[in-house]
Design a protein around this motif. Structure first.
Motif, mmCIF file in Angstrom:
data_model
loop_
_atom_site.group_PDB
_atom_site.id
_atom_site.type_symbol
_atom_site.label_atom_id
_atom_site.label_comp_id
_atom_site.label_asym_id
_atom_site.label_seq_id
_atom_site.Cartn_x
_atom_site.Cartn_y
_atom_site.Cartn_z
ATOM 1 N N ARG A 32 0.937 -1.112 0.008
ATOM 2 C CA ARG A 32 -0.154 0.195 -0.006
ATOM 3 C C ARG A 32 0.717 1.128 0.053
ATOM 4 N NH1 ARG A 32 -4.652 -1.477 4.548
ATOM 5 N NH2 ARG A 32 -4.857 -3.658 3.660
ATOM 6 N N VAL A 70 -3.803 -4.247 15.728
ATOM 7 C CA VAL A 70 -2.787 -5.444 15.275
ATOM 8 C C VAL A 70 -3.632 -6.632 14.394
ATOM 9 C CG1 VAL A 70 -1.087 -5.010 16.993
ATOM 10 C CG2 VAL A 70 -3.005 -6.528 17.561
ATOM 11 N N ALA A 112 -7.531 -7.328 12.422
ATOM 12 C CA ALA A 112 -8.844 -6.438 12.167
ATOM 13 C C ALA A 112 -9.561 -7.546 11.262
ATOM 14 C CB ALA A 112 -8.763 -5.359 11.558
ATOM 15 N N ALA A 127 -7.256 -10.381 9.238
ATOM 16 C CA ALA A 127 -5.881 -10.347 8.965
ATOM 17 C C ALA A 127 -5.292 -9.557 9.953
ATOM 18 C CB ALA A 127 -5.666 -9.415 7.853
HETATM 19 P P1 ATP Z 1 -5.119 1.178 9.425
HETATM 20 O O1 ATP Z 1 -6.378 1.915 10.065
HETATM 21 O O2 ATP Z 1 -4.111 1.143 10.474
HETATM 22 O O3 ATP Z 1 -4.693 1.997 8.330
HETATM 23 P P2 ATP Z 1 -6.413 -0.624 7.959
HETATM 24 O O4 ATP Z 1 -7.859 -0.799 8.578
HETATM 25 O O5 ATP Z 1 -5.980 -0.003 6.722
HETATM 26 O O6 ATP Z 1 -5.452 -0.253 9.083
HETATM 27 P P3 ATP Z 1 -6.543 -3.377 7.236
HETATM 28 O O7 ATP Z 1 -6.975 -3.114 6.038
HETATM 29 O O8 ATP Z 1 -7.775 -4.087 8.171
HETATM 30 O O9 ATP Z 1 -6.046 -2.337 8.101
HETATM 31 O O10 ATP Z 1 -5.370 -4.573 7.470
HETATM 32 C C1 ATP Z 1 -5.192 -5.422 8.717
HETATM 33 C C2 ATP Z 1 -4.121 -5.375 9.606
HETATM 34 O O11 ATP Z 1 -3.272 -5.178 8.809
HETATM 35 C C3 ATP Z 1 -3.919 -4.126 10.260
HETATM 36 O O12 ATP Z 1 -4.757 -4.050 11.269
HETATM 37 C C4 ATP Z 1 -2.685 -3.560 10.492
HETATM 38 O O13 ATP Z 1 -2.408 -4.625 11.629
HETATM 39 C C5 ATP Z 1 -2.001 -4.246 9.178
HETATM 40 N N1 ATP Z 1 -1.721 -3.153 8.115
HETATM 41 C C6 ATP Z 1 -2.443 -2.533 7.573
HETATM 42 N N2 ATP Z 1 -1.936 -1.599 6.792
HETATM 43 C C7 ATP Z 1 -0.481 -1.619 7.072
HETATM 44 C C8 ATP Z 1 0.605 -1.023 6.738
HETATM 45 N N3 ATP Z 1 0.571 -0.022 5.683
HETATM 46 N N4 ATP Z 1 1.774 -1.274 7.402
HETATM 47 C C9 ATP Z 1 1.722 -2.424 8.248
HETATM 48 N N5 ATP Z 1 0.523 -3.078 8.845
HETATM 49 C C10 ATP Z 1 -0.522 -2.685 8.042
#
Ligand code: ATP
Ligand code: MG
Length: 426
Positions: free
Chosen positions: A113, A282, A284, A306
């Motif tokens: 991302r 950590v 979600a 995840a």
């Molecule tokens: P955030 O609100 O922190 O951006 P997200 O809702 O985009 O999280 P999800 O798409 O639900 O995240 O991804 C599940 C998990 O993957 C997150 O809870 C987080 O632990 C991890 N994660 C998401 N984006 C990243 C990133 N750019 N770098 C490291 N870990 C990530």
């Protein structure tokens, strides 16, 4: 000297000092999820861009601004996967594994991302995902959450994370809520942050996630999603909460939790920690009963989550929870002096590996003076060093030095394995 090529910003190497922690975490997760009957699925890192546009949703952060999208040489638009659920559905459905079947699947690997890199947020990061298909009832939502609680317990993290839970209802109840929310917020449009103003038209639910203080103040008097939840989702949610309570998994209901991805409905949850600053989540997940159909398959309920591997590793490191047995170690170091002893040292090393102790045995390669080799033995952190010179070889023995006490013992070459087995037991 020519200029060195550097890694891409936000994309990290996992160096030898860290990789054993990664392996420990991956091993522990694999043990736990496989213990609940989940089977691993592996799918490509690259997919058609369309998969994520349709699967994750056009107006999500991911699709709007975070994807690594490029045209391949045929002009087809491809995207490095930003998450695993859409790919998992694509792969499982393509193989005919979904409709009218129950599947418990898990996967692990890098996701991509384009975000602003900071602690716990990277451009290449890793997720471990778990998805369950073909089960519409809340007991499977509960199973997934109970499974994660077991994992936290095994990793020593249970007391450092908190479960937040919500129901976002069926699409129809969300539509009613969205209409009410938009009607209310439109009156305060100028006081909303710019992202939220845009989301009024594209994705109003996400406004609830806004970190902006002025927006949050306005939200205090906004209609509440809770009041719009349909009967079916409420019954589902009540049963889920009951199962969790019965199983002693504490949770907090967070009515503001809506999750950033379009495919969720009914249950959503996050495990959060107070140890990682703003990158607090950590793990979600939630229920996505409409996703398979949205991606062209026949309707199949699904629920999953995840975990962010980097965030979990930061947490394990910060709390000093990595057990010593998970760290790379050398048990036995072999030093040899002269041609014939060097040949014999290979046999000795192989003989030690033949037994069932799983020792890490390091042979000093490239010879060197006795003093130099012993320095390397010291540096390796080995418990025992075996010393094999011409004298020893002619007598069919070696010296065994206990590196923690400095004590040295002579031992017949055939007996080294037995001797060390006894010593390691002490
Ligand atoms: P955030 O609100 O922190 O951006 P997200 O809702 O985009 O999280 P999800 O798409 O639900 O995240 O991804 C599940 C998990 O993957 C997150 O809870 C987080 O632990 C991890 N994660 C998401 N984006 C990243 C990133 N750019 N770098 C490291 N870990 C990530
Ligand atoms: Mg995000």
């Amino acid at each position: 000297m020519s200029r060195k090529v550097q890694a891409i910003r936000g994309m990290n190497d996992i160096l030898p000092g860290q990789s054993s922690i990664w392996q420990y975490l991956e091993r522990t997760v694999a043990d736990v999820v496989q213990g609940y009957g989940y089977q691993q699925i592996r799918f490509p890192v690259v997919e058609s861009t369309d998969l994520f546009k349709r699967g994750v949703g056009e107006s999500t952060d991911i699709v709007e601004k975070e994807m690594y999208t490029f045209n391949d040489r045929n002009g087809e638009s491809l995207t490095l996967r930003p998450e695993g659920t859409a790919s998992c559905v694509r792969a499982a459905d393509q193989a005919g594994l979904l409709f009218n079947q129950v599947q418990r699947l898990w996967y692990t690997g890098p996701m991509f991302r384009y975000e602003r890199p900071q602690k716990g947020r990277y451009r290449q990061f890793h997720q471990i995902g778990v998805e369950a298909f073909g089960m519409a009832t809340p007991d499977i939502d509960a199973e997934l959450i109970i499974l994660t609680a077991r994992l936290w317990k095994k990793l020593g993290l249970l007391e450092h994370v908190e479960l937040q839970l919500n129901t976002i209802g069926l699409a129809s109840s969300r539509d009613l809520f969205k209409a009410a929310l938009v009607a209310y917020l439109s009156e305060f449009k100028d006081q909303l942050d710019t992202d939220s103003q845009r989301r009024l038209d594209t994705n109003p639910l996400r406004i609830l996630d806004s970190k902006d203080a002025s927006t949050q103040r306005i939200l205090e008097n906004a209609p509440s999603l809770e009041d719009f939840i349909d009967e079916e989702s409420q019954v589902h949610f009540d049963r889920l909460k009951q199962i969790l309570e019965e199983n002693n998994v504490p949770f907090t209901v967070n009515n503001g939790l809506v999750r950033g991805l379009d495919y969720y409905g009914k249950t959503v949850f996050e495990w959060v920690t107070t140890h990682l600053g703003a990158q607090a989540t950590v793990c979600a997940g939630g229920r996505y009963d409409g996703l398979v159909e949205q991606l062209g398959g026949r309707s199949t309920p699904g629920v999953g989550f995840a975990m962010g591997v980097e965030r979990l590793i930061l947490l394990l490191d910060e709390l000093d929870l990595v057990p010593e047995s998970a760290q790379a170690r050398v048990d036995v170091f072999i030093v040899s002096l002269g041609d014939a002893p060097e040949l014999a040292s290979f046999k000795l090393a192989e003989q030690l590996k033949d037994n069932e102790n799983d020792w890490t045995v390091l042979r000093q390669c490239g010879g060197g003076s006795f003093k130099n080799q012993m320095k390397k033995a010291d540096k390796s952190g080995a418990r025992f060093t075996l010393i094999l010179g011409e004298d020893e070889l002619s007598k069919g023995v070696c010296q065994i030095k206990d590196m923690s006490t400095g004590m040295q013992t002579e031992c017949g070459l055939d007996l080294v394995s037995n001797y060390l087995t006894q010593e390691f037991k002490k």
